[in-house]
Design a protein around this motif. Structure first.
Motif, PDB file in Angstrom:
ATOM      1  N   THR A  29       0.830  -1.208   0.000  1.00  0.00           N
ATOM      2  CA  THR A  29       0.000   0.000   0.000  1.00  0.00           C
ATOM      3  C   THR A  29       0.862   1.256   0.000  1.00  0.00           C
ATOM      4  OG1 THR A  29      -1.712  -1.210   1.196  1.00  0.00           O
ATOM      5  CG2 THR A  29      -1.876   1.183   1.210  1.00  0.00           C
ATOM      6  N   LEU A  32       2.362   1.738  -3.448  1.00  0.00           N
ATOM      7  CA  LEU A  32       1.329   2.232  -4.361  1.00  0.00           C
ATOM      8  C   LEU A  32       1.080   3.724  -4.113  1.00  0.00           C
ATOM      9  CD1 LEU A  32      -0.553   1.362  -6.613  1.00  0.00           C
ATOM     10  CD2 LEU A  32      -2.235   0.738  -4.885  1.00  0.00           C
ATOM     11  N   TYR A  36       1.561   6.877  -6.745  1.00  0.00           N
ATOM     12  CA  TYR A  36       0.482   7.832  -7.035  1.00  0.00           C
ATOM     13  C   TYR A  36       0.872   9.270  -6.719  1.00  0.00           C
ATOM     14  CZ  TYR A  36      -3.456   4.869  -8.311  1.00  0.00           C
ATOM     15  OH  TYR A  36      -4.307   4.040  -8.970  1.00  0.00           O
ATOM     16  N   VAL A  56       1.751   2.131 -12.230  1.00  0.00           N
ATOM     17  CA  VAL A  56       0.620   2.273 -11.309  1.00  0.00           C
ATOM     18  C   VAL A  56      -0.412   1.178 -11.559  1.00  0.00           C
ATOM     19  CG1 VAL A  56      -1.351   3.732 -10.703  1.00  0.00           C
ATOM     20  CG2 VAL A  56       0.926   4.730 -10.881  1.00  0.00           C
ATOM     21  N   THR A  57      -0.719   0.926 -12.815  1.00  0.00           N
ATOM     22  CA  THR A  57      -1.703  -0.101 -13.161  1.00  0.00           C
ATOM     23  C   THR A  57      -1.251  -1.476 -12.703  1.00  0.00           C
ATOM     24  OG1 THR A  57      -2.443   1.180 -15.070  1.00  0.00           O
ATOM     25  CG2 THR A  57      -2.980  -1.164 -15.070  1.00  0.00           C
ATOM     26  N   TYR A  59       1.066  -2.260 -10.405  1.00  0.00           N
ATOM     27  CA  TYR A  59       1.183  -2.374  -8.955  1.00  0.00           C
ATOM     28  C   TYR A  59      -0.184  -2.368  -8.284  1.00  0.00           C
ATOM     29  CZ  TYR A  59       4.179  -2.747  -4.962  1.00  0.00           C
ATOM     30  OH  TYR A  59       4.836  -3.241  -3.861  1.00  0.00           O
ATOM     31  N   SER A  60      -1.137  -1.659  -8.875  1.00  0.00           N
ATOM     32  CA  SER A  60      -2.515  -1.699  -8.351  1.00  0.00           C
ATOM     33  C   SER A  60      -3.068  -3.118  -8.457  1.00  0.00           C
ATOM     34  CB  SER A  60      -3.422  -0.745  -9.128  1.00  0.00           C
ATOM     35  OG  SER A  60      -3.063   0.579  -8.908  1.00  0.00           O
ATOM     36  N   ARG A  61      -2.822  -3.753  -9.578  1.00  0.00           N
ATOM     37  CA  ARG A  61      -3.299  -5.126  -9.792  1.00  0.00           C
ATOM     38  C   ARG A  61      -2.651  -6.086  -8.787  1.00  0.00           C
ATOM     39  NH1 ARG A  61      -1.845  -5.715 -15.039  1.00  0.00           N
ATOM     40  NH2 ARG A  61      -3.595  -4.432 -15.628  1.00  0.00           N
ATOM     41  N   THR A  63      -1.314  -5.341  -5.840  1.00  0.00           N
ATOM     42  CA  THR A  63      -1.786  -5.027  -4.487  1.00  0.00           C
ATOM     43  C   THR A  63      -3.214  -5.522  -4.275  1.00  0.00           C
ATOM     44  OG1 THR A  63      -0.338  -3.097  -4.442  1.00  0.00           O
ATOM     45  CG2 THR A  63      -2.108  -3.168  -2.809  1.00  0.00           C
ATOM     46  N   LYS A  64      -4.055  -5.366  -5.265  1.00  0.00           N
ATOM     47  CA  LYS A  64      -5.436  -5.849  -5.163  1.00  0.00           C
ATOM     48  C   LYS A  64      -5.456  -7.368  -4.970  1.00  0.00           C
ATOM     49  CE  LYS A  64      -9.783  -6.182  -7.611  1.00  0.00           C
ATOM     50  NZ  LYS A  64     -10.445  -6.143  -8.895  1.00  0.00           N
TER      51      LYS A  64
END
Length: 80
Positions: A29, A32, A36, A56-57, A59-61, A63-64
């Motif tokens: 988190t 991420l 951002y 970002v895309t 790492y978002s994936r 982390t999710k």
């Protein structure tokens, strides 16, 4: 997750695993958030912008997925 972790017995391996996974989730988190919060002025060209967007895309994936696995593990019992 802190509330859930509070109820684990300190001596249990499940609590140790929970705390390790929770710390790992916090690191994801924080990374991420760092991505951002990049200064807009530091993006000087289209390729840099697209590289940032891709990072970002991705790492978002990641982390999710980590969060989903964490929740599923906690709900199902981490060591069972």
């Amino acid at each position: 997750s802190y509330v859930y972790g509070y109820y684990f017995d300190r001596a249990q391996k499940e609590r140790q695993l929970f705390e390790y996974l929770q710390e790992d989730l916090e690191k994801h988190t924080e990374e991420l958030t760092r991505l951002y919060e990049r200064e807009v002025a530091s993006v000087t060209c289209y390729d840099e912008c697209m590289g940032w967007k891709e990072a970002v895309t991705n790492y978002s994936r990641v982390t999710k997925k980590f969060l989903e696995n964490f929740i599923q593990g906690v709900a199902g019992g981490l060591t069972s």
